[in-house]
Write a protein that holds these residues in place. Structure first.
Motif, PDB file in Angstrom:
ATOM      1  N   VAL A  72       7.451   4.613   6.220  1.00  0.00           N
ATOM      2  CA  VAL A  72       6.673   4.355   5.004  1.00  0.00           C
ATOM      3  C   VAL A  72       6.175   5.679   4.420  1.00  0.00           C
ATOM      4  O   VAL A  72       5.654   6.538   5.137  1.00  0.00           O
ATOM      5  CB  VAL A  72       5.496   3.403   5.291  1.00  0.00           C
ATOM      6  CG1 VAL A  72       6.018   2.024   5.679  1.00  0.00           C
ATOM      7  CG2 VAL A  72       4.588   3.924   6.395  1.00  0.00           C
ATOM      8  N   ASP A  73       6.415   5.827   3.119  1.00  0.00           N
ATOM      9  CA  ASP A  73       6.014   7.026   2.369  1.00  0.00           C
ATOM     10  C   ASP A  73       6.521   8.309   3.010  1.00  0.00           C
ATOM     11  O   ASP A  73       5.860   9.357   2.968  1.00  0.00           O
ATOM     12  CB  ASP A  73       4.489   7.066   2.197  1.00  0.00           C
ATOM     13  CG  ASP A  73       4.008   6.056   1.165  1.00  0.00           C
ATOM     14  OD1 ASP A  73       4.822   5.634   0.327  1.00  0.00           O
ATOM     15  OD2 ASP A  73       2.815   5.684   1.220  1.00  0.00           O
ATOM     16  N   SER A 103       0.819  -1.213   0.000  1.00  0.00           N
ATOM     17  CA  SER A 103       0.000   0.000   0.000  1.00  0.00           C
ATOM     18  C   SER A 103       0.852   1.261   0.000  1.00  0.00           C
ATOM     19  O   SER A 103       0.319   2.368   0.140  1.00  0.00           O
ATOM     20  CB  SER A 103      -0.928  -0.006   1.222  1.00  0.00           C
ATOM     21  OG  SER A 103      -1.735  -1.159   1.229  1.00  0.00           O
ATOM     22  N   CYS A 104       2.182   1.130  -0.134  1.00  0.00           N
ATOM     23  CA  CYS A 104       3.082   2.283  -0.060  1.00  0.00           C
ATOM     24  C   CYS A 104       3.936   2.398  -1.311  1.00  0.00           C
ATOM     25  O   CYS A 104       4.142   1.428  -2.046  1.00  0.00           O
ATOM     26  CB  CYS A 104       3.986   2.158   1.169  1.00  0.00           C
ATOM     27  SG  CYS A 104       3.067   2.159   2.717  1.00  0.00           S
ATOM     28  N   GLN A 105       4.461   3.609  -1.521  1.00  0.00           N
ATOM     29  CA  GLN A 105       5.332   3.883  -2.673  1.00  0.00           C
ATOM     30  C   GLN A 105       6.804   3.803  -2.296  1.00  0.00           C
ATOM     31  O   GLN A 105       7.622   3.341  -3.095  1.00  0.00           O
ATOM     32  CB  GLN A 105       5.027   5.285  -3.235  1.00  0.00           C
ATOM     33  CG  GLN A 105       3.608   5.444  -3.748  1.00  0.00           C
ATOM     34  CD  GLN A 105       3.291   4.495  -4.885  1.00  0.00           C
ATOM     35  OE1 GLN A 105       4.089   4.350  -5.830  1.00  0.00           O
ATOM     36  NE2 GLN A 105       2.147   3.827  -4.800  1.00  0.00           N
ATOM     37  N   TYR A 153       0.115  -0.025   5.836  1.00  0.00           N
ATOM     38  CA  TYR A 153       1.025  -0.187   4.709  1.00  0.00           C
ATOM     39  C   TYR A 153       0.790  -1.474   3.907  1.00  0.00           C
ATOM     40  O   TYR A 153       1.407  -1.677   2.867  1.00  0.00           O
ATOM     41  CB  TYR A 153       2.489  -0.131   5.171  1.00  0.00           C
ATOM     42  CG  TYR A 153       2.844  -1.128   6.256  1.00  0.00           C
ATOM     43  CD1 TYR A 153       3.075  -2.471   5.965  1.00  0.00           C
ATOM     44  CD2 TYR A 153       2.971  -0.717   7.587  1.00  0.00           C
ATOM     45  CE1 TYR A 153       3.403  -3.374   6.949  1.00  0.00           C
ATOM     46  CE2 TYR A 153       3.296  -1.612   8.578  1.00  0.00           C
ATOM     47  CZ  TYR A 153       3.518  -2.948   8.265  1.00  0.00           C
ATOM     48  OH  TYR A 153       3.845  -3.845   9.246  1.00  0.00           O
ATOM     49  N   VAL A 163       9.811   3.151   1.045  1.00  0.00           N
ATOM     50  CA  VAL A 163      10.110   2.680   2.401  1.00  0.00           C
ATOM     51  C   VAL A 163      11.588   2.919   2.681  1.00  0.00           C
ATOM     52  O   VAL A 163      12.441   2.717   1.805  1.00  0.00           O
ATOM     53  CB  VAL A 163       9.786   1.181   2.576  1.00  0.00           C
ATOM     54  CG1 VAL A 163      10.081   0.746   4.017  1.00  0.00           C
ATOM     55  CG2 VAL A 163       8.341   0.878   2.229  1.00  0.00           C
TER      56      VAL A 163
END
Length: 633
Positions: A84-85, A41-43, A227, A45
């Motif tokens: 995250v992000d 769910s993240c772009q 995430y 890390v």
């Protein structure tokens, strides 16, 4: 010998995780750690190091399907989180240790730092199992449990089952509010202290089991939904929160590896799968069992045990060693206490007849409609299964702690009847389970305790009190106010047995009773249980309104001999038309056999006969003298 000494025969164990923080390279080389994290769910890390001076965040490389990887020249003791992000910092979901709790950073560990002293241990066959369930925190952490191991081995226990150790928020709790399934709870001690506990148990001939929670996450400290939204199902809710999506291989792998991690890195001998029915995926349960059997080293005895409300007998045919037999408990409880509210209402009609079915066939409900399940069918036929496929108990953490006041069975039942039921528990070919301090006739409550704060603490307290609104003893606010606040530290104190209680008086008498019955089990029954099968059970008296409840059950043992047990939980003696054949190997009360020889099974009695060649017993182990005042040699 110290568990940490450098014995040349000692061995190190490490389960190589395909995710999380994994040391790579030789044990004595410059340490490097590989970090692998699933965040679909993240772009972006990053790994953020929290105790490495001037270390900048380390960008992780996306490798496809939501995975991110990085490698860093760091080793054991490194504290880290994932960012995250570019915003939220979260602990590693596969963290091996959280020294500052679930809201703190994760720690890189070297599992090879612990030198196992009993690496030769291969476990024990399932039929030799006598389980003792305990709560580690209530007994003073790993060192407190370790002090009790010699006494448990002397009692006749052969397996110690720890309530969940996976990390959860706060210092106190039952452990079922799991947040980080790979991290042993820091309040109980260090990972090496846990390994030392398991190692010491093995040196005493004790198996070690752990209760694992694979059906939900707790309400505080779980960031997976932030995430990794695909970890959860959007169409199903459990009583405890979002359901996990076991149709995804990432979820299946996460928990299959968790099982192997406890069994290999910590050398546990078995797992109890909590609330397997709430997992909602029997195909994955079979996959888990197959995965474990294929991966543990040859020759080890490793056992998987289910808690499963659905009574799915098919899972016990080849994949799992046994299931907790709630049906057995409910029959005994109704017979001993007369209670009929809640799920006990499904066992109030002919409880002695239902107990006879338990002893003869395993489950009570094998597809019949259950009043406690809105009249829906429950269970599958189980008569073809061996008696060792069922774990029998009179008390456990659920059946005590989920009562409003945490009452022990001894505060609810007559002592003589309880001893008779206990004799059946300890001598039946089903696998017996005891709950901590039961062997001392404990009357200390074991209550539900947590360490939540703020609004969550209020919700848990009030929610627990609402749970009991339908029970006659708690149908008004005044009575419900007596239900202990789970978050009050005193609730935990009230549930924690004293470390130095003297072994005398009633405690000694009850301990002798348990030890005597378990000695009979160890010497006369365990060697004959591998292929035992039930021959059925007959009701002798069934009139609960007039205090009549008695039966006789029989089993064919591995060597062809027959075990017969007569049980009377009623208030009056009942006719025993034909005295069973064989030698009496246990009786309660003393001289109950004299009544049986005259055609009567006395009230609150249990007598066991064994046909065939029965070894002589010395007087110190004679089941007829369990009430002696002097301790056993």
């Amino acid at each position: 010998m110290s568990p940490l000494s450098h014995d040349p025969h000692a061995r190190q164990y490490m389960h190589c995780l395909p995710f999380g923080a994994q040391l790579i390279g030789a044990a004595h080389a410059q340490p490097h750690t590989r970090f692998r994290f699933w965040a679909p769910s993240c772009q972006t890390v990053q790994v953020v190091f929290e105790n490495v001076k001037d270390a900048p965040p380390l960008d992780m490389t996306p490798t496809g399907n939501g995975w991110f990887e990085a490698q860093a020249p760091c080793g054991p003791g490194t504290l880290y989180r994932y960012c995250v992000d570019g915003q939220q910092r979260v602990p590693d979901p596969a963290s091996r240790f959280q020294p500052q709790g679930v809201h703190g950073p994760s720690e890189v560990l070297d599992p090879r730092a612990y030198a196992w002293q009993h690496a030769h241990w291969q476990g024990r066959p399932w039929e030799e199992t006598v389980i003792y369930e305990l709560h580690v925190g209530a007994l003073g952490g790993y060192p407190g449990v370790m002090k009790r191991l010699p006494a448990l081995a002397a009692l006749g226990v052969t397996a110690v089952e720890l309530m969940p150790l996976n990390d959860y928020p706060g210092e106190r709790g039952w452990g079922y509010d799991v947040v980080l399934p790979y991290a042993p709870h820091a309040a109980y001690g260090s990972p090496d202290e846990l390994k030392a506990l398991v190692d010491t148990a093995h040196g005493l001939g004790l198996q070690m089991f752990i209760d694992v929670v694979y059906n939900h996450f707790g309400p505080d400290g779980n960031w997976l939904g932030h995430y990794a939204k695909p970890f959860f199902r959007q169409d199903v809710k459990t009583p405890w929160g979002e359901a996990l999506d076991f149709d995804r291989f990432e979820v299946r792998d996460f928990y299959c590896d968790n099982a192997l991690y406890w069994l290999t890195e910590y050398r546990f001998d078995g797992l109890r799968i909590d609330a397997a029915h709430a997992i909602g995926n029997t195909n994955w349960l079979r996959e888990l069992a197959d995965h474990v059997k294929a991966r543990v080293e040859p020759g080890r005895h490793v056992h998987l045990v289910l808690e499963n409300e659905h009574n799915e007998a098919n899972l016990l045919e080849s994949h799992f060693s046994a299931q907790w037999n709630d049906d057995a408990h409910h029959c005994f409880h109704v017979l001993l206490t007369g209670e009929s509210e809640g799920y006990y209402r499904a066992f109030t009609e002919s409880p002695i007849g239902k107990l006879a079915r338990v002893l003869g066939e395993g489950f009570v409900y094998q597809g019949e409609p259950s009043p406690a399940h809105a009249g829906k069918p429950r269970g599958e036929p189980s008569a073809h299964l061996p008696p060792t496929a069922f774990v029998m108990f009179l008390q456990n953490h659920d059946q005590i702690g989920n009562r409003a006041l945490g009452d022990r069975l001894r505060t609810l039942a007559d002592d003589d009847a309880l001893r008779a039921a206990t004799a059946m528990l300890l001598l039946s070919p089903q696998i017996p389970l005891l709950f901590m301090e039961e062997e001392f006739g404990s009357t200390q409550p074991f209550q539900f305790f947590t360490a939540f704060t703020g609004q969550l603490a209020d919700a848990v307290r009030e929610g627990r009190r609402r749970e009991f609104k339908a029970f006659s003893a708690f149908n008004d606010e005044t009575s419900r106010a007596r239900i202990p606040d789970p978050n009050d530290p005193q609730t935990f104190v009230n549930s924690s047995p004293p470390a130095d209680a003297p072994l005398d008086g009633e405690r000694l008498e009850w301990m002798h009773f348990y030890k005597s019955a378990l000695c009979v089990r160890a010497h006369l029954l365990m060697p004959r249980l591998r292929h035992a099968r039930a021959l059925g059970a007959a009701v002798l008296a069934d009139d609960a309104a007039n205090g009549l409840a008695a039966l006789v059950a029989r089993w064919r043992l591995d060597d062809g001999e027959t075990l017969t047990i007569a049980l009377n939980l009623g208030r009056d003696g009942v006719p025993l038309s034909a005295r069973p054949e064989g030698m009496v190997i246990f009786e309660t009360p003393p001289r109950a056999r004299d009544y049986a020889d005259n055609g009567v099974l006395p009230e609150s009695a249990c007598i066991a006969w064994l046909t065939g060649d029965v070894p002589e017993y010395s007087s110190e182990h004679d089941a007829r003298v369990v009430h002696r005042e002097e301790p056993y040699a």
